[in-house]
Design a protein around this motif. Structure first.
Motif, PDB file in Angstrom:
ATOM      1  N   LEU A   1      45.204  29.271  35.278  1.00 23.40           N
ATOM      2  CA  LEU A   1      44.459  29.882  34.499  1.00 23.40           C
ATOM      3  C   LEU A   1      43.504  30.557  35.753  1.00 23.40           C
ATOM      4  O   LEU A   1      43.275  32.162  35.559  1.00 23.40           O
ATOM      5  N   SER A   2      43.050  29.967  36.716  1.00 27.29           N
ATOM      6  CA  SER A   2      42.370  30.666  37.839  1.00 27.29           C
ATOM      7  C   SER A   2      43.004  31.360  38.761  1.00 27.29           C
ATOM      8  O   SER A   2      42.473  32.448  39.231  1.00 27.29           O
ATOM      9  N   MET A   3      44.336  31.534  38.483  1.00 22.21           N
ATOM     10  CA  MET A   3      45.403  32.215  39.446  1.00 22.21           C
ATOM     11  C   MET A   3      44.982  32.150  41.120  1.00 22.21           C
ATOM     12  O   MET A   3      45.152  32.874  41.785  1.00 22.21           O
ATOM     13  N   ASP A   4      44.424  30.877  41.518  1.00 22.82           N
ATOM     14  CA  ASP A   4      43.918  30.729  42.886  1.00 22.82           C
ATOM     15  C   ASP A   4      45.077  30.360  43.710  1.00 22.82           C
ATOM     16  O   ASP A   4      44.909  30.323  44.971  1.00 22.82           O
ATOM     17  N   THR A   5      46.201  30.030  43.346  1.00 22.83           N
ATOM     18  CA  THR A   5      47.300  29.736  44.223  1.00 22.83           C
ATOM     19  C   THR A   5      48.447  30.773  43.976  1.00 22.83           C
ATOM     20  O   THR A   5      49.613  30.351  44.316  1.00 22.83           O
ATOM     21  N   THR A   6      48.146  31.849  43.561  1.00 24.82           N
ATOM     22  CA  THR A   6      49.484  32.918  43.300  1.00 24.82           C
ATOM     23  C   THR A   6      49.502  34.019  44.187  1.00 24.82           C
ATOM     24  O   THR A   6      50.259  34.912  43.776  1.00 24.82           O
ATOM     25  N   HIS A   7      48.652  34.140  45.212  1.00 23.13           N
ATOM     26  CA  HIS A   7      48.821  35.309  45.774  1.00 23.13           C
ATOM     27  C   HIS A   7      48.424  36.579  44.989  1.00 23.13           C
ATOM     28  O   HIS A   7      49.338  37.597  45.338  1.00 23.13           O
ATOM     29  N   ASN A   8      47.665  36.392  44.097  1.00 19.80           N
ATOM     30  CA  ASN A   8      47.506  37.500  42.951  1.00 19.80           C
ATOM     31  C   ASN A   8      47.007  38.915  43.851  1.00 19.80           C
ATOM     32  O   ASN A   8      46.185  38.569  45.013  1.00 19.80           O
ATOM     33  N   SER A   9      46.956  39.836  43.302  1.00 21.26           N
ATOM     34  CA  SER A   9      46.464  41.283  43.873  1.00 21.26           C
ATOM     35  C   SER A   9      45.506  41.728  43.426  1.00 21.26           C
ATOM     36  O   SER A   9      45.054  40.980  42.204  1.00 21.26           O
ATOM     37  N   GLU A  10      44.830  42.779  43.616  1.00 25.52           N
ATOM     38  CA  GLU A  10      43.630  43.418  42.650  1.00 25.52           C
ATOM     39  C   GLU A  10      44.294  43.971  41.698  1.00 25.52           C
ATOM     40  O   GLU A  10      43.351  43.959  40.682  1.00 25.52           O
ATOM     41  N   ARG A  11      45.510  44.323  41.610  1.00 27.65           N
ATOM     42  CA  ARG A  11      45.781  44.517  40.102  1.00 27.65           C
ATOM     43  C   ARG A  11      46.041  43.503  39.094  1.00 27.65           C
ATOM     44  O   ARG A  11      46.181  43.978  37.805  1.00 27.65           O
ATOM     45  N   THR A  12      46.119  42.483  39.527  1.00 24.20           N
ATOM     46  CA  THR A  12      46.382  41.254  38.587  1.00 24.20           C
ATOM     47  C   THR A  12      45.133  40.297  38.300  1.00 24.20           C
ATOM     48  O   THR A  12      45.176  39.471  37.646  1.00 24.20           O
ATOM     49  N   ASN A  13      44.051  40.350  39.346  1.00 17.39           N
ATOM     50  CA  ASN A  13      42.854  39.460  39.280  1.00 17.39           C
ATOM     51  C   ASN A  13      42.116  39.442  37.856  1.00 17.39           C
ATOM     52  O   ASN A  13      41.544  38.443  37.829  1.00 17.39           O
ATOM     53  N   TYR A  14      42.322  40.579  37.208  1.00 15.96           N
ATOM     54  CA  TYR A  14      41.444  40.805  36.127  1.00 15.96           C
ATOM     55  C   TYR A  14      41.901  39.700  35.032  1.00 15.96           C
ATOM     56  O   TYR A  14      41.368  39.158  34.081  1.00 15.96           O
ATOM     57  N   ARG A  15      43.168  39.247  35.318  1.00 17.81           N
ATOM     58  CA  ARG A  15      43.838  38.315  34.106  1.00 17.81           C
ATOM     59  C   ARG A  15      43.353  36.761  34.465  1.00 17.81           C
ATOM     60  O   ARG A  15      43.521  36.137  33.532  1.00 17.81           O
ATOM     61  N   ALA A  16      42.810  36.496  35.525  1.00 17.10           N
ATOM     62  CA  ALA A  16      42.375  35.014  35.746  1.00 17.10           C
ATOM     63  C   ALA A  16      41.292  34.695  35.007  1.00 17.10           C
ATOM     64  O   ALA A  16      40.229  35.535  34.649  1.00 17.10           O
ATOM     65  N   ILE A  17      41.348  33.326  34.622  1.00 13.81           N
ATOM     66  CA  ILE A  17      40.237  32.845  33.750  1.00 13.81           C
ATOM     67  C   ILE A  17      39.565  31.515  34.756  1.00 13.81           C
ATOM     68  O   ILE A  17      40.425  30.858  34.997  1.00 13.81           O
ATOM     69  N   THR A  18      38.386  31.953  35.107  1.00 16.28           N
ATOM     70  CA  THR A  18      37.651  31.268  36.130  1.00 16.28           C
ATOM     71  C   THR A  18      36.756  30.029  35.506  1.00 16.28           C
ATOM     72  O   THR A  18      36.251  29.383  36.158  1.00 16.28           O
ATOM     73  N   SER A  19      36.658  30.014  34.227  1.00 11.79           N
ATOM     74  CA  SER A  19      35.368  29.323  33.782  1.00 11.79           C
ATOM     75  C   SER A  19      36.419  27.996  33.439  1.00 11.79           C
ATOM     76  O   SER A  19      37.012  27.774  32.804  1.00 11.79           O
ATOM     77  N   PRO A  20      35.507  26.998  34.143  1.00 15.20           N
ATOM     78  CA  PRO A  20      35.905  25.521  33.760  1.00 15.20           C
ATOM     79  C   PRO A  20      35.841  24.981  32.436  1.00 15.20           C
ATOM     80  O   PRO A  20      36.601  24.145  31.996  1.00 15.20           O
ATOM     81  N   MET A  21      34.734  25.639  31.761  1.00 20.33           N
ATOM     82  CA  MET A  21      34.540  25.388  30.243  1.00 20.33           C
ATOM     83  C   MET A  21      35.924  25.857  29.745  1.00 20.33           C
ATOM     84  O   MET A  21      36.457  25.066  28.642  1.00 20.33           O
ATOM     85  N   LEU A  22      36.084  27.055  29.769  1.00 17.84           N
ATOM     86  CA  LEU A  22      37.253  27.681  29.174  1.00 17.84           C
ATOM     87  C   LEU A  22      38.616  26.582  29.688  1.00 17.84           C
ATOM     88  O   LEU A  22      39.680  26.449  28.823  1.00 17.84           O
ATOM     89  N   HIS A  23      38.681  26.278  30.962  1.00 21.61           N
ATOM     90  CA  HIS A  23      39.831  25.567  31.349  1.00 21.61           C
ATOM     91  C   HIS A  23      40.036  24.287  30.407  1.00 21.61           C
ATOM     92  O   HIS A  23      41.203  23.840  30.001  1.00 21.61           O
ATOM     93  N   HIS A  24      38.924  23.541  30.237  1.00 23.96           N
ATOM     94  CA  HIS A  24      38.715  22.317  29.371  1.00 23.96           C
ATOM     95  C   HIS A  24      39.205  22.827  27.830  1.00 23.96           C
ATOM     96  O   HIS A  24      40.255  21.903  27.332  1.00 23.96           O
ATOM     97  N   ARG A  25      38.713  23.802  27.485  1.00 26.19           N
ATOM     98  CA  ARG A  25      39.162  24.005  26.153  1.00 26.19           C
ATOM     99  C   ARG A  25      40.579  24.363  25.799  1.00 26.19           C
ATOM    100  O   ARG A  25      41.318  23.922  24.954  1.00 26.19           O
ATOM    101  N   ILE A  26      41.119  25.232  26.864  1.00 35.01           N
ATOM    102  CA  ILE A  26      42.587  25.584  26.919  1.00 35.01           C
ATOM    103  C   ILE A  26      43.393  24.205  27.111  1.00 35.01           C
ATOM    104  O   ILE A  26      44.118  24.245  26.164  1.00 35.01           O
ATOM    105  N   TYR A  27      43.040  23.523  27.844  1.00 38.60           N
ATOM    106  CA  TYR A  27      43.770  22.166  28.149  1.00 38.60           C
ATOM    107  C   TYR A  27      43.690  21.370  26.838  1.00 38.60           C
ATOM    108  O   TYR A  27      44.662  20.995  26.539  1.00 38.60           O
TER     109      TYR A  27
END
Length: 169
Positions: free
Chosen positions: A47-73
């Motif tokens: 969800l954070s896209m922190d290991t995907t070598h993302n570009s500025e064009r795709t960074n907006y897709r990342a979800i970086t909130s740990p609270m949302l990570h837990h809820r999605i999980y």
């Protein structure tokens, strides 16, 4: 072997295959509950896209909130529990109707079909479509479950078709 007709073997095969996929669901549930941290890390990294070598064009897709990570999980875990329960109940219903009429056996497939559809939603829609296409999971060297999910879908989809087919007489 006198009572073992092709029709009965087909029915038994449907029950056994549903038991296999139910067993898989039980193992996934066990893993999620007993190794929450490892599985949570997977979800958080994707969800954070922190290991995907993302570009500025795709960074907006990342979800970086740990609270949302837990809820999605937890949503994923809930779906996996639901899929497993439906498959287990479906397996039981098929087993109960093993010697019933063709109509009754066919009607007993409902829970199995629903369970497999939920499983396909998890492993195809959530992981292969959203995980790969939206969060670029396939670009991660460490947190990539695309092939794992594909193998599950490669079993579930033909199983869904086989279960749903009305070939019993």
């Amino acid at each position: 072997m006198n009572n073992c007709t092709t029709e009965k073997i087909i029915r038994i095969s449907k029950i056994v295959l549903m038991a296999y996929i139910s067993f898989f669901g039980l193992l996934v549930m066990f893993s999620n509950f007993t190794d929450y941290t490892t599985n949570y890390q997977f979800v958080a990294h994707i969800l954070s896209m922190d290991t995907t070598h993302n570009s500025e064009r795709t960074n907006y897709r990342a979800i970086t909130s740990p609270m949302l990570h837990h809820r999605i999980y937890w949503l994923i875990i809930t779906l996996e529990v639901t899929y497993t329960v439906y498959c287990l109940v479906g397996t039981f219903h098929l087993f109960q109707k093993l010697n019933a009429s063709a109509r009754e056996f066919h009607e007993a497939k409902k829970f199995s079909i629903i369970g497999l559809l939920i499983g396909l939603f998890i492993y195809y829609v959530c992981l292969q479509i959203v995980g790969v296409e939206w969060f670029n999971m396939d670009k991660s060297q460490a947190w990539n479950a695309k092939d794992w999910a594909r193998h599950i879908v490669d079993f579930m989809l033909p199983l869904l078709m086989y279960i749903a087919l009305r070939i019993e007489r």
